[in-house]
Scaffold this active site. Structure first.
Site, PDB file in Angstrom:
ATOM      1  N   ASN A  32      54.115   4.673  57.006  1.00 13.60           N
ATOM      2  CA  ASN A  32      53.992   3.642  56.141  1.00 13.60           C
ATOM      3  C   ASN A  32      52.693   3.334  55.098  1.00 13.60           C
ATOM      4  O   ASN A  32      52.723   2.698  54.290  1.00 13.60           O
ATOM      5  CB  ASN A  32      53.747   2.280  57.244  1.00 13.60           C
ATOM      6  CG  ASN A  32      54.893   1.858  58.265  1.00 13.60           C
ATOM      7  OD1 ASN A  32      54.696   1.573  59.113  1.00 13.60           O
ATOM      8  ND2 ASN A  32      56.097   2.060  57.359  1.00 13.60           N
ATOM      9  N   ASP A  82      62.065  -3.690  62.980  1.00 13.82           N
ATOM     10  CA  ASP A  82      62.587  -3.376  61.732  1.00 13.82           C
ATOM     11  C   ASP A  82      63.416  -4.627  61.135  1.00 13.82           C
ATOM     12  O   ASP A  82      63.910  -5.669  61.571  1.00 13.82           O
ATOM     13  CB  ASP A  82      63.489  -2.287  61.676  1.00 13.82           C
ATOM     14  CG  ASP A  82      63.767  -1.661  60.574  1.00 13.82           C
ATOM     15  OD1 ASP A  82      63.055  -1.681  59.628  1.00 13.82           O
ATOM     16  OD2 ASP A  82      64.685  -0.802  60.397  1.00 13.82           O
TER      17      ASP A  82
END
Length: 233
Positions: free
Chosen positions: A59, A11
C-alpha cells in the site's frame, strides 16, 4: 459453531466512494466506522480473535495524500476507541513492520497495546504495514541468526510449530475463516503461512456495506463446509 479466529481483508472503500461520486476519503472514513461495528458484532457472536488487514506492505505505492489520510484515520481510531476497548475487555495486537509507520501513530499503537494488555475477552489484531512474504523471510532470518550464534543448534528442531513461533502470530491461532469483501478472489500476500487450511469467503459487497448480518451469513456458510484437513471421513 462460531469460528475462533476470523481474518478480514477490507476491500472496496475507494470503489464504494467512487460509485457514489465521492472522493476516496469518504470510503475510507466509512470503512473505519465499519471496523468498529464489526468488532462489536464479532465479540457479541463469540469470536475470540478478529484480524483486520489495515495496511499492506504494497500500500506504500499509493498516492502520499491517501497514505497520510489512512494513517490519520488509524491514529484517530485508536485515540477515540482505546477506552472503549479497555471497557469491553478487548486487547489490541498489531502485527507488521514498525520502522516505516509515522511516529505519532506508533506512539498511539504502543499506548493502546499497553493500555489493553490485561484484557482477556477478545483480541483485535491489526495487520499494519504487513506482508506475508516479508513475515516469512523475517522468520527465516531470525532462526538462521539463532543457528549461527548457537553451535549446538539442532536443525531437527525446526518443525512447523517451531517456525510458527517466529511469526507475528506466534500467540494467536490460525484463522478459521478469511473474508475478503468487494468480490476480489485472492489473498494478496496476507497471512500466507497461517491460511493453509482456512476457509475462504469472497462476498461481492464493498467493505463499507458489510454489516453484522453479512458477518453472520459468512459464519453460516462456514458451518456448512466440511473441514477435513487432508483427512478422509
Amino acid at each position: 459453531m462460531v469460528p475462533q479466529h476470523i481474518a478480514i481483508i477490507m476491500d472496496g472503500n475507494g470503489r464504494w466512494a467512487e460509485a457514489r461520486g465521492l472522493p476516496r476519503a469518504f470510503g475510507h472514513r466509512e470503512g473505519v466506522k465499519r471496523v468498529k461495528e464489526i468488532v462489536k458484532a464479532a465479540q457479541e457472536l463469540g469470536i475470540r480473535v478478529l484480524t483486520i488487514f489495515a495496511f499492506s506492505t504494497e500500500n506504500w505505492d499509493r498516492p502520499k495524500e491517501e497514505i497520510d489520510m489512512l494513517m490519520r484515520f488509524l491514529e484517530n481510531y485508536l485515540k477515540s476507541n482505546a477506552k472503549d476497548l479497555k471497557k469491553k475487555n478487548i486487547r489490541l495486537n498489531v502485527m507488521g513492520r514498525r520502522d516505516r509507520i509515522p511516529a505519532r501513530l506508533t506512539k498511539e499503537i504502543e499506548h493502546t497495546i499497553k493500555f489493553t494488555k490485561d484484557n482477556s475477552g477478545f483480541i483485535l489484531n491489526l495487520a499494519l504495514d504487513y506482508g506475508g512474504r516479508f513475515e516469512i523471510i523475517n522468520a527465516v532470518k531470525t532462526i538462521t541468526k539463532k543457528a549461527r550464534e548457537d553451535i549446538s543448534f539442532d536443525i531437527a528442531k525446526i518443525t512447523e510449530e517451531y517456525f510458527s513461533q517466529h511469526l507475528y502470530t506466534n500467540n494467536l491461532p490460525d484463522p478459521d475463516l478469511l473474508i475478503r469483501t468487494s468480490g476480489e478472489e485472492r489473498i494478496s500476500n496476507f497471512m500466507l503461512w497461517q491460511l493453509s487450511y482456512t476457509e475462504l469467503y469472497f462476498p461481492e459487497k464493498f467493505w463499507p456495506d458489510f454489516k453484522k448480518r453479512d458477518l453472520e451469513e459468512a459464519i453460516e456458510l462456514f458451518n456448512k463446509r466440511k473441514r477435513r484437513f487432508g483427512r478422509i471421513e
